[in-house]
Design a protein around this motif. Structure first.
Motif, PDB file in Angstrom:
ATOM      1  N   ILE A  87       0.848  -1.208   0.000  1.00  0.00           N
ATOM      2  CA  ILE A  87       0.000   0.000   0.000  1.00  0.00           C
ATOM      3  C   ILE A  87       0.881   1.254   0.000  1.00  0.00           C
ATOM      4  O   ILE A  87       0.661   2.194  -0.766  1.00  0.00           O
ATOM      5  CB  ILE A  87      -0.957   0.004   1.219  1.00  0.00           C
ATOM      6  CG1 ILE A  87      -1.862  -1.233   1.222  1.00  0.00           C
ATOM      7  CG2 ILE A  87      -1.800   1.277   1.238  1.00  0.00           C
ATOM      8  CD1 ILE A  87      -2.618  -1.466   2.516  1.00  0.00           C
ATOM      9  N   THR A 146       2.351   2.012  -3.371  1.00  0.00           N
ATOM     10  CA  THR A 146       1.414   2.252  -4.481  1.00  0.00           C
ATOM     11  C   THR A 146       1.431   3.742  -4.827  1.00  0.00           C
ATOM     12  O   THR A 146       1.303   4.587  -3.951  1.00  0.00           O
ATOM     13  CB  THR A 146      -0.011   1.798  -4.093  1.00  0.00           C
ATOM     14  OG1 THR A 146       0.031   0.394  -3.841  1.00  0.00           O
ATOM     15  CG2 THR A 146      -1.016   2.078  -5.198  1.00  0.00           C
ATOM     16  N   LYS A 170      -4.133   3.433  -4.083  1.00  0.00           N
ATOM     17  CA  LYS A 170      -3.633   3.294  -2.709  1.00  0.00           C
ATOM     18  C   LYS A 170      -4.808   3.264  -1.723  1.00  0.00           C
ATOM     19  O   LYS A 170      -4.875   2.417  -0.847  1.00  0.00           O
ATOM     20  CB  LYS A 170      -2.704   4.472  -2.376  1.00  0.00           C
ATOM     21  CG  LYS A 170      -2.051   4.359  -0.977  1.00  0.00           C
ATOM     22  CD  LYS A 170      -1.380   5.660  -0.548  1.00  0.00           C
ATOM     23  CE  LYS A 170      -0.148   6.007  -1.321  1.00  0.00           C
ATOM     24  NZ  LYS A 170       1.053   5.268  -0.881  1.00  0.00           N
ATOM     25  N   SER A 221       5.838   8.167  -2.349  1.00  0.00           N
ATOM     26  CA  SER A 221       4.950   7.468  -3.287  1.00  0.00           C
ATOM     27  C   SER A 221       4.278   8.428  -4.271  1.00  0.00           C
ATOM     28  O   SER A 221       3.752   8.006  -5.287  1.00  0.00           O
ATOM     29  CB  SER A 221       3.897   6.666  -2.524  1.00  0.00           C
ATOM     30  OG  SER A 221       2.955   7.529  -1.927  1.00  0.00           O
ATOM     31  N   ASP A 272       0.525   8.208   4.118  1.00  0.00           N
ATOM     32  CA  ASP A 272       1.731   7.374   4.133  1.00  0.00           C
ATOM     33  C   ASP A 272       2.442   7.414   5.490  1.00  0.00           C
ATOM     34  O   ASP A 272       2.990   6.407   5.932  1.00  0.00           O
ATOM     35  CB  ASP A 272       2.701   7.819   3.032  1.00  0.00           C
ATOM     36  CG  ASP A 272       2.339   7.229   1.664  1.00  0.00           C
ATOM     37  OD1 ASP A 272       1.442   6.364   1.598  1.00  0.00           O
ATOM     38  OD2 ASP A 272       2.957   7.640   0.654  1.00  0.00           O
TER      39      ASP A 272
END
Ligand SMILES: [Fe+2]
Ligand SMILES: [Fe+2]
Length: 271
Positions: free
Chosen positions: A10, A13, A19, A50, A91
């Motif tokens: 995840i 991503t 995500k 990400s 994140d």
């Protein structure tokens, strides 16, 4: 689905909505008791955020100035910068859960709940940004939050620096942004203010969770919670500098003592 490996998938991503979909599937399975964070795991240190495919990343010091808030573009730029913080915060919360194996279940419960809040904040602001005519990635961004997170890799430092310092700083800056928007007072500004007020209220809980696990890590390491600013200063020199405005009431709700608040503010604080 394995807890830590799935979180790694995840986290890495790169498409926001992919995500979010993966996270929500994972979180539903976690809440149903179908995924358990057991066993040892060696996490990766990530070298790029990400969002590097979605946004143009520039150093925070060279970020261009956004235009006036009385223009559509100026408002969109402001919404974009908060939206980007919320995306980064998804994140960050996931990384708190991913990076530290062997923690009590309540620790993972807390940070996955925060990740879900950050997803909601992101989606709420993304809707406003779209209404203003811009998608995520329309303006340059910095990767400061990500960079700091990957430099704070032990639990004590991470909890002190990310939720208890950086997210707490957000409690101070949000009321100032809201004030600026109140001066514009058009329909779009009202909508942005309403979203920022919801976010501000919910962020208090994120900082409080950071406080809880910071104190837990202090006890485990035999470190005094009074060493908070010294821990933060190692990663963010200048953290003890006095600020023009500190949100005393929200910081107190989030677990800050008046002694701590007085380090960064000359505003009145009563225990
Ligand atoms: Fe948030
Ligand atoms: Fe947050």
């Amino acid at each position: 689905m394995e807890f830590f490996h799935t979180l790694e998938t995840i986290l890495t991503t790169e498409t926001p909505h992919e995500k979010i979909k993966k996270f929500r599937d994972f979180y539903a399975a976690y809440q149903a008791g179908n995924i358990k964070p057991h066993g040892d795991f060696t996490p990766k240190v990530f070298t790029r955020p990400s969002f590097h495919e979605v946004c143009e990343i520039v150093p925070a010091t060279t970020l261009p100035k956004r235009g006036s808030l009385s223009t559509q573009k100026g408002k969109a730029w402001l919404v974009h910068s908060v939206l980007h913080i919320e995306y980064s915060a998804i994140d960050l919360a996931l990384d708190h859960a991913y990076r530290f194996s062997g923690m009590p279940k309540a620790y993972y419960d807390d940070w996955l709940e925060v990740a879900e809040d950050e997803v909601r904040h992101f989606l709420m602001l993304e809707e406003i940004l779209h209404e203003l005519g811009y998608p995520y990635g329309s303006f340059p961004v910095h990767s400061f939050l990500f960079d700091v997170s990957q430099r704070s890799l032990d639990l004590l430092t991470r909890m002190a620096v990310v939720p208890r310092y950086l997210e707490a700083s957000g409690l101070d800056s949000s009321p100032l942004v809201i004030q600026k928007l109140q001066r514009i007072a058009d329909k779009e500004s009202q909508k942005i203010i309403a979203a920022l007020e919801v976010i501000l209220e919910e962020e208090i809980d994120h900082v409080r969770k950071g406080d809880r696990w910071f104190v837990w890590a202090c006890e485990k390491e035999g470190v005094s919670p009074e060493s908070y600013f010294d821990i933060v200063e190692k990663i963010l020199p200048g953290a003890k500098k006095q600020k023009a405005y500190v949100n005393v009431a929200s910081r107190k709700k989030a677990g800050f003592s008046c002694d701590e608040i007085r380090v960064i503010s000359s505003q009145p604080c009563e225990e």
